[in-house]
Design a protein around this motif. Structure first.
Motif, PDB file in Angstrom:
ATOM      1  N   SER A  43       0.814  -1.224   0.000  1.00 25.62           N
ATOM      2  CA  SER A  43       0.000   0.000   0.000  1.00 25.62           C
ATOM      3  C   SER A  43       0.847   1.273   0.000  1.00 25.62           C
ATOM      4  CB  SER A  43      -0.945  -0.003   1.212  1.00 25.62           C
ATOM      5  OG  SER A  43      -0.196  -0.098   2.425  1.00 25.62           O
ATOM      6  N   ASN A  44       2.091   1.180   0.452  1.00 24.88           N
ATOM      7  CA  ASN A  44       2.991   2.328   0.420  1.00 24.88           C
ATOM      8  C   ASN A  44       3.753   2.441  -0.901  1.00 24.88           C
ATOM      9  OD1 ASN A  44       2.362   3.110   3.066  1.00 24.88           O
ATOM     10  ND2 ASN A  44       3.899   1.722   3.915  1.00 24.88           N
ATOM     11  N   GLY A  45       3.607   1.423  -1.739  1.00 27.30           N
ATOM     12  CA  GLY A  45       4.324   1.389  -3.003  1.00 27.30           C
ATOM     13  C   GLY A  45       3.381   1.154  -4.162  1.00 27.30           C
ATOM     14  N   TRP A  46       3.654   0.109  -4.971  1.00 28.33           N
ATOM     15  CA  TRP A  46       2.788  -0.165  -6.122  1.00 28.33           C
ATOM     16  C   TRP A  46       2.931  -1.612  -6.573  1.00 28.33           C
ATOM     17  CZ3 TRP A  46       6.213  -1.763  -9.743  1.00 28.33           C
ATOM     18  CH2 TRP A  46       7.475  -1.155  -9.806  1.00 28.33           C
ATOM     19  N   VAL A  47       1.940  -2.048  -7.347  1.00 31.20           N
ATOM     20  CA  VAL A  47       1.952  -3.360  -8.000  1.00 31.20           C
ATOM     21  C   VAL A  47       1.710  -3.140  -9.485  1.00 31.20           C
ATOM     22  CG1 VAL A  47       0.830  -5.616  -8.216  1.00 31.20           C
ATOM     23  CG2 VAL A  47       1.116  -4.568  -5.951  1.00 31.20           C
ATOM     24  N   ARG A  48       2.605  -3.633 -10.312  1.00 30.21           N
ATOM     25  CA  ARG A  48       2.452  -3.512 -11.765  1.00 30.21           C
ATOM     26  C   ARG A  48       2.135  -4.891 -12.341  1.00 30.21           C
ATOM     27  NH1 ARG A  48       6.836  -0.121 -14.167  1.00 30.21           N
ATOM     28  NH2 ARG A  48       5.398   1.456 -13.372  1.00 30.21           N
ATOM     29  N   VAL A  49       0.973  -5.019 -12.960  1.00 33.60           N
ATOM     30  CA  VAL A  49       0.544  -6.287 -13.562  1.00 33.60           C
ATOM     31  C   VAL A  49       0.935  -6.262 -15.036  1.00 33.60           C
ATOM     32  CG1 VAL A  49      -1.395  -7.790 -14.054  1.00 33.60           C
ATOM     33  CG2 VAL A  49      -1.367  -6.453 -11.930  1.00 33.60           C
ATOM     34  N   LEU A  50       1.838  -7.148 -15.411  1.00 31.93           N
ATOM     35  CA  LEU A  50       2.337  -7.176 -16.795  1.00 31.93           C
ATOM     36  C   LEU A  50       1.410  -7.931 -17.732  1.00 31.93           C
ATOM     37  CD1 LEU A  50       6.151  -7.760 -16.160  1.00 31.93           C
ATOM     38  CD2 LEU A  50       4.971  -5.605 -16.651  1.00 31.93           C
ATOM     39  N   GLY A  51       0.615  -8.858 -17.187  1.00 36.99           N
ATOM     40  CA  GLY A  51      -0.346  -9.568 -18.024  1.00 36.99           C
ATOM     41  C   GLY A  51      -0.196 -11.074 -17.956  1.00 36.99           C
ATOM     42  N   SER A  52      -1.108 -11.751 -18.677  1.00 39.41           N
ATOM     43  CA  SER A  52      -1.087 -13.201 -18.804  1.00 39.41           C
ATOM     44  C   SER A  52      -0.698 -13.573 -20.230  1.00 39.41           C
ATOM     45  CB  SER A  52      -2.451 -13.801 -18.464  1.00 39.41           C
ATOM     46  OG  SER A  52      -2.777 -13.579 -17.106  1.00 39.41           O
ATOM     47  N   TYR A  53      -0.136 -14.756 -20.387  1.00 35.26           N
ATOM     48  CA  TYR A  53       0.384 -15.147 -21.691  1.00 35.26           C
ATOM     49  C   TYR A  53       0.604 -16.655 -21.713  1.00 35.26           C
ATOM     50  CZ  TYR A  53       4.465 -14.579 -18.686  1.00 35.26           C
ATOM     51  OH  TYR A  53       5.317 -14.642 -17.630  1.00 35.26           O
ATOM     52  N   ASP A  54       0.813 -17.172 -22.918  1.00 37.22           N
ATOM     53  CA  ASP A  54       1.156 -18.576 -23.102  1.00 37.22           C
ATOM     54  C   ASP A  54       2.589 -18.685 -23.595  1.00 37.22           C
ATOM     55  OD1 ASP A  54      -1.334 -19.755 -22.366  1.00 37.22           O
ATOM     56  OD2 ASP A  54      -2.153 -19.147 -24.295  1.00 37.22           O
TER      57      ASP A  54
END
Length: 267
Positions: free
Chosen positions: A251-262
């Motif tokens: 909560s003091n920083g961040w989360v970066r979601v790059l995605g899903s893939y095969d």
């Protein structure tokens, strides 16, 4: 489709990118590739992310943390290194640092007196060998052409040598469907049990983590960000719940979601 990857022509990145696009441009840094995709100049970019011998490519990890892009595909290709030169005698072996490291035992045993020279890519090393008879290169045997001899094949220290590449797209093209997903977490905090807290959301939901790696944040000494690859698609409720827990922890920083893939295997 136009793609950007590591050049010049003939690199292992180039070979992987041929599975993605017919029109390919080249730069000599991973950061340049990520920037080209993040800016929208290129539809796709292909970067090496991990080698089975030498581990993760740190420049790739750091570039992904610094810019907003999506990972839409993973390509795994075997690495078949050959020693290329104009003749059997040479003083220097030039190649990408990863290639030199992957052939370290062979070079020490067969050419202990040869100096090594790190260049931007395996293809750049081949160019050096073409220009200078005192230089040998490590690269794919197909890049020898008519000017160089293939002195030895399969010189990598492990017969199972392979590299994972990821295909990048603009962030707006991120998808949730796929068998594997990647996220980057910067908690911007440090306390006992922090790593365990970030692992538990996956363990509690029976999600297998295929890679966990920390990298310096660049903000201050001892401050880290974390890269997670896991075997679940973002469309799955359990993956969504795990990421929400990560957001609470960070909560003091961040989360970066790059995605899903095969994953695709390319020879």
């Amino acid at each position: 489709m136009k793609a950007l990857t590591l050049g010049p022509e003939g690199t292992y990145s180039h070979r992987a990118t041929q599975a993605v696009a017919d029109e390919i441009d080249f730069v000599e840094s991973v950061t340049g590739i990520v920037e080209g995709v993040a800016s929208g100049e290129y539809e796709r970019g292909v970067i090496p992310i991990e080698n089975s011998i030498e581990g993760s490519v740190t420049e790739s990890l750091d570039a992904l943390a610094d810019r907003n892009v999506a990972v839409v595909r993973e390509i795994v290709t075997p690495i078949q290194h050959a020693l290329l030169a104009q003749a059997g005698e040479f003083d220097i072996v030039a190649s990408h640092p990863q290639a030199l490291a992957q052939c370290r035992e062979y070079l020490n045993e067969e050419y202990p007196s040869a100096k090594t020279e790190a260049v931007a890519s395996t293809a750049r090393g081949v160019e050096r060998a073409r220009e200078d008879a005192s230089v040998a290169a490590i690269g794919h045997p197909a890049t020898a052409g008519d000017d160089l001899q293939v002195l030895a094949r399969d010189i990598q220290d492990s017969t199972s040598n392979a590299t994972r590449f990821v295909v990048l797209a603009p962030e707006t093209e991120r998808v949730d469907a796929g068998g594997k997903s990647s996220v980057i977490v910067y908690p911007n905090t440090n306390h006992p049990g922090l790593l365990l807290e970030m692992l538990e959301p996956f363990a509690d939901r029976d999600i297998n983590l295929s890679r966990v790696e920390s990298r310096p944040s660049g903000e201050r000494l001892g401050d880290y960000m974390f890269h997670f690859d896991f075997a679940a698609g973002l469309y799955e409720e359990r993956a969504q719940e795990a990421i929400e827990e990560l957001r609470d922890i960070a909560s003091n920083g961040w989360v970066r979601v790059l995605g899903s893939y095969d994953t695709e295997h390319v020879l």
